[in-house]
Every structure is written in C-alpha cells, then in structure tokens.
Design a protein around this motif. Structure first.
Motif, short mmCIF file in Angstrom:
data_model
loop_
_atom_site.label_atom_id
_atom_site.label_comp_id
_atom_site.label_asym_id
_atom_site.label_seq_id
_atom_site.Cartn_x
_atom_site.Cartn_y
_atom_site.Cartn_z
N ASP A 19 1.04 -1.18 0.06
CA ASP A 19 -0.11 0.10 -0.12
C ASP A 19 0.82 1.37 -0.01
O ASP A 19 0.54 2.31 -0.67
CB ASP A 19 -0.86 0.17 1.30
N ALA A 20 1.82 1.08 0.79
CA ALA A 20 2.78 2.54 0.96
C ALA A 20 3.35 2.87 -0.55
O ALA A 20 3.39 3.79 -0.83
CB ALA A 20 3.71 2.16 1.97
N GLU A 21 3.91 1.85 -1.09
CA GLU A 21 4.26 2.06 -2.43
C GLU A 21 3.34 2.47 -3.32
O GLU A 21 3.57 3.55 -4.46
CB GLU A 21 5.26 0.74 -3.07
N LEU A 22 2.34 1.90 -3.56
CA LEU A 22 1.32 2.28 -4.48
C LEU A 22 0.58 3.64 -4.19
O LEU A 22 0.34 4.58 -5.15
CB LEU A 22 0.16 1.49 -4.23
N LYS A 23 0.59 3.96 -2.72
CA LYS A 23 0.01 5.58 -2.53
C LYS A 23 1.14 6.56 -2.63
O LYS A 23 0.76 7.63 -3.20
CB LYS A 23 -0.43 5.51 -1.09
#
Ligand SMILES: [Zn+2]
Length: 292
Positions: free
Chosen positions: A89-93
C-alpha cells in the motif's frame, strides 16, 4: 507532413484534419476534438509506462494534448522482475501521490496471480483501473515464466502446440475469472513458436472462451497499437459479444499516445462511445465489485 502537429501519429492519414489544425485560432480546439481522429469519443491511451521518464516529460509530449493517458506501473510481489514493481500500500500510495493533480488516470499493471494480497481493498479502490495481461505463464516447475523471453520452449512444455494453446486459453479464463481486473491488455498475443499462425491457434472456439469470460466479469479488451493485437477476426467476435474496448500503446517514452492502429481498428469495426471502456466511477471498479 513536416509540421509537428500533422505528424501526430493517429492523424497521419488525414491531410484534411491537418489543414484544419493549421488554421490560426483553431489549433487548440482542433487538437482536443475527438472528431480529429474520426471517432465520437475522446482518445485515451490506458497503457502508458513511465519507465525511463517522468510524468512531467510525458505530459510535454505533443500527444498529451489530444490523448488522455492512463499511467500504469507493474504491481505485485517482488518476485516479478521489472524496473519498478509496486508491492504494498505504501508504495502504491506514493506512486498515486506523485500523479495527483495531473490530468491522467492512475492504474496498475497487475502481475501473476498473487498481486491482490499485496494491497488493501481501500488502496486498490483509489486507482482508476487495474490492467493485466496473460503473458507470464506457469512453467514446468510452476514458476512464473515471461513468455516473451528467449528459450521459453525449454521452460514451458510447448512440444504439443495445440495442447499448450488450450492451457493458455484456460490461463486467460482463470485470470479474468479470479482477479479483480478492469482491463485485459496485450490480448491474444502468442509466444514466438506460435506467433506466425494466429488463425490456427486462435480458433473461434478459443476466442469465444475468452470473450465469454470477459463479458461475464465485465473485463474490457485492449486494442494494442504496439502489438497490433487482437487481430480483426478476434476483434469482430469481441464486438459481437458486446465486450468493451480500450486503446493502449504499452508505450515507453516518447511513444505513449501513439494509437494509430487502435484508431484504425476502431474505425474498421465502427466502434462508438458506447463500445468503449472508461474508468468506472467509485463503487463500480473491479476492485470494489469483485470478490477475490
Ligand atoms: Zn505494460
């Protein structure tokens, strides 16, 4: 045809449109008008990779004035090898934040069968769409094999080509059936040992299997300008089945937005706005409406 506007790929065959584009004061209006391409819907390239470039450079391209880009990044576990693979999620966000406020759609190119486990539903719902393809296939040992890489025959059993093709069609159906995807890209692409005999391998029965699944799960089919696929026979069957279409260049800088082939196929098929996929509104995206 040295005028840079006239050289926009998808306008190449239309000197009349170029003449219109050169009338002073009409330039911007003409370049934003979907009728420029002879279609009744705005042009979108939903398969754009930022590899070796930046969003700023991509949006400076002439094509960005007339084509809306959908930016996709490979996404899944780190077992998938690409220049960038978003894996949580962190990379996607962070990727989404980089695109925030830009006039582009935010997508991912999902990899393999386990990518859904990398992200929360909430993070996937922030995307405009999820795209994938079927070009990574289980090898003899079950490991993921990129079908376009050299020596693929050693890693995947293709001695019986029709037998391989049946498994490949099943792979399409499995991906469409089990994954919350909006759009299938590079559709009907064949590995090198089979590529020269498209009609022999893409029989009407096999095409139907893929299209039945696409209709059932509301998965749109990309008309790829880079691969010039699917071929017309496949596309005609897709239109008859009521599948939605999207255009994709699979472009790396500076080749995004080059949609000549997709536009030509749309004209040949007589596609109109109602035939075309557009990213779904909130609540209706595949990641929101599908169980997985
Ligand atoms: Zn791609």
């Amino acid at each position: 045809m040295n005028n840079p506007i006239c050289r926009r790929g998808f306008l190449r065959q239309s000197t009349a449109v170029c003449a219109v584009s050169l009338i002073p004061g009409r330039l911007l209006a003409a370049s934003n008008d979907p009728a420029d391409a002879g279609l009744d819907f705005p042009l979108m390239d939903l398969h754009v990779h930022l590899d070796n470039s930046t969003i700023d450079k991509v949006l400076e391209l002439p094509a960005a004035r007339s084509v809306k880009f959908g930016i996709v990044e490979h996404a899944g576990t780190k077992e998938n090898k690409y220049p960038v693979v978003l894996s949580n999620d962190a990379e996607l966000k962070a990727r989404n934040a980089m695109l925030e406020g830009r006039p582009v759609y935010k997508g991912i190119q999902a990899e393999w069968t386990d990518w859904m486990g990398c992200f929360s539903r909430e993070a996937l719902a922030q995307l405009d769409y999820v795209l994938t393809d079927t070009m990574t296939f289980p090898g003899k040992n079950g490991q993921r094999v990129k079908l376009w890489e050299p020596g693929v025959e050693q890693r995947i059993d293709m001695a019986d080509q029709q037998g391989f093709m049946d498994r490949y069609v099943d792979w399409h159906v499995e991906i469409i059936t089990k994954q919350p995807i909006d759009l299938l890209a590079n559709v009907s692409w064949l590995p090198t040992p089979l590529a020269n005999e498209y009609d022999k391998f893409w029989t009407p029965q096999r095409v139907k299997k893929v299209l039945d699944a696409a209709v059932k799960y509301q998965v749109a089919i990309e008309i790829s300008s880079s691969f010039k696929l699917p071929q017309l026979s496949f596309l005609k069957a897709a239109k008859a089945a009521g599948v939605k279409f999207a255009f994709g260049s699979n472009g790396r800088y500076p080749n995004m937005g080059k949609l000549d082939h997709s536009v030509q196929m749309a004209k040949t098929l007589g596609l109109t706005k109602s035939d075309m996929f557009t990213p779904a509104p909130d609540g209706q995206k595949a990641a929101q409406r599908r169980r997985y």
